[in-house]
Design a protein around this motif. Structure first.
Motif, PDB file in Angstrom:
ATOM      1  N   THR A 101     118.037  71.872  -9.269  1.00  0.00           N
ATOM      2  CA  THR A 101     116.928  72.237 -10.154  1.00  0.00           C
ATOM      3  C   THR A 101     117.340  73.377 -11.084  1.00  0.00           C
ATOM      4  N   THR A 148     117.684  72.972 -15.182  1.00  0.00           N
ATOM      5  CA  THR A 148     116.936  73.897 -16.039  1.00  0.00           C
ATOM      6  C   THR A 148     117.861  74.575 -17.047  1.00  0.00           C
ATOM      7  N   LYS A 163     109.412  80.986  -3.275  1.00  0.00           N
ATOM      8  CA  LYS A 163     108.376  81.515  -2.386  1.00  0.00           C
ATOM      9  C   LYS A 163     108.386  80.854  -1.013  1.00  0.00           C
ATOM     10  N   LEU A 223     110.494  78.827  -9.461  1.00  0.00           N
ATOM     11  CA  LEU A 223     109.596  79.890  -8.984  1.00  0.00           C
ATOM     12  C   LEU A 223     108.862  79.461  -7.724  1.00  0.00           C
ATOM     13  N   ARG A 224     108.467  78.206  -7.644  1.00  0.00           N
ATOM     14  CA  ARG A 224     107.797  77.714  -6.431  1.00  0.00           C
ATOM     15  C   ARG A 224     108.744  77.709  -5.244  1.00  0.00           C
ATOM     16  N   VAL A 226     110.975  74.019 -18.949  1.00  0.00           N
ATOM     17  CA  VAL A 226     109.738  74.685 -18.516  1.00  0.00           C
ATOM     18  C   VAL A 226     109.365  74.208 -17.111  1.00  0.00           C
ATOM     19  N   ALA A 227     109.458  72.894 -16.887  1.00  0.00           N
ATOM     20  CA  ALA A 227     109.167  72.359 -15.551  1.00  0.00           C
ATOM     21  C   ALA A 227     110.167  72.912 -14.535  1.00  0.00           C
ATOM     22  N   TYR A 280     111.518  69.747 -19.894  1.00  0.00           N
ATOM     23  CA  TYR A 280     112.343  69.846 -18.685  1.00  0.00           C
ATOM     24  C   TYR A 280     112.667  71.290 -18.291  1.00  0.00           C
ATOM     25  N   VAL A 289     111.753  75.820 -14.570  1.00  0.00           N
ATOM     26  CA  VAL A 289     111.405  77.213 -14.245  1.00  0.00           C
ATOM     27  C   VAL A 289     110.227  77.239 -13.266  1.00  0.00           C
ATOM     28  N   TYR A 290     109.242  76.385 -13.491  1.00  0.00           N
ATOM     29  CA  TYR A 290     108.091  76.297 -12.590  1.00  0.00           C
ATOM     30  C   TYR A 290     108.534  75.969 -11.159  1.00  0.00           C
ATOM     31  N   PHE A 291     109.380  74.947 -11.010  1.00  0.00           N
ATOM     32  CA  PHE A 291     109.821  74.549  -9.671  1.00  0.00           C
ATOM     33  C   PHE A 291     110.722  75.602  -9.026  1.00  0.00           C
TER      34      PHE A 291
END
Length: 196
Positions: free
Chosen positions: A5, A9, A56, A52-53, A45-46, A43, A48-50
């Motif tokens: 991922t 990115t 955590k 960050l998820r 942006v998605a 792609y 970066v979202y994944f």
């Protein structure tokens, strides 16, 4: 999937940024142009979202790194790919002159994205848990093999007897061997953990 991922990115993000500098070279009447704009905007942006998820999520705390010889190979591969990718991205004029086939500035910078992705994944694998490296090891092994196969299919494009052509084929050959060596180790570890 954390490591792939990150690479996807970086790869797509680099291509998206390069695109912004060459908007006048894209034909907006073509659907493929709009797909290109869409893909290399969404792609990253998605991704970066994944990323960050995934940061955590709790980890077990137990980590087993790849063997030292594999980490050294990946470190050398990563450093070499990083150097070439940064030259392609930031000094494309120099790279156009020394590249083993005819290249323009935009294409030089576009090549920088995938090589930057290769560099990052190789360097991340030197610090990652061994069990998390399988998908990345497949990518590390296949990237140079497929580039080598494509190069052999298009030998007529290369500048014969040029040092850059020798470096290109030698680098891909060595990277293919290193990738296969790392993949074999990671795959055997995965197989052993399934049996155990």
């Amino acid at each position: 999937v954390r490591l792939p991922t990150v690479v996807a990115t970086i790869w797509t993000g680099a291509l998206g940024i390069v695109t912004l500098f060459y908007l006048d070279q894209f034909d907006t009447a073509l659907r493929s142009t709009w797909f290109w704009f869409f893909a290399y905007s969404v792609y990253p942006v998605a991704g970066v979202y994944f990323i960050l998820r995934l940061r955590k999520r709790p980890t077990s705390g137990e980590r087993t790194l790849l063997p030292p010889v594999h980490r050294v190979l990946l470190g050398v591969l990563g450093a070499f790919a990083l150097a070439v990718s940064l030259l392609l991205l930031f000094l494309p004029g120099i790279m156009v002159d020394v590249w083993p086939w005819k290249l323009n500035l935009m294409l030089a910078q576009i090549y920088g994205g995938p090589l930057l992705g290769l560099a990052v994944i190789a360097l991340l694998m030197t610090m990652a848990d061994r069990d998390e490296c399988f998908i990345s090891a497949v990518g590390i092994a296949m990237f140079p093999v497929l580039a080598l196969a494509a190069s052999l299919m298009h030998l007529n494009l290369f500048k014969p007897q040029e040092l850059s052509s020798v470096i290109w084929f030698a680098s891909l050959g060595l990277a293919s061997l290193a990738g296969a060596f790392v993949l074999t180790s990671v795959a055997s570890r995965k197989e052993n953990s399934r049996k155990g």
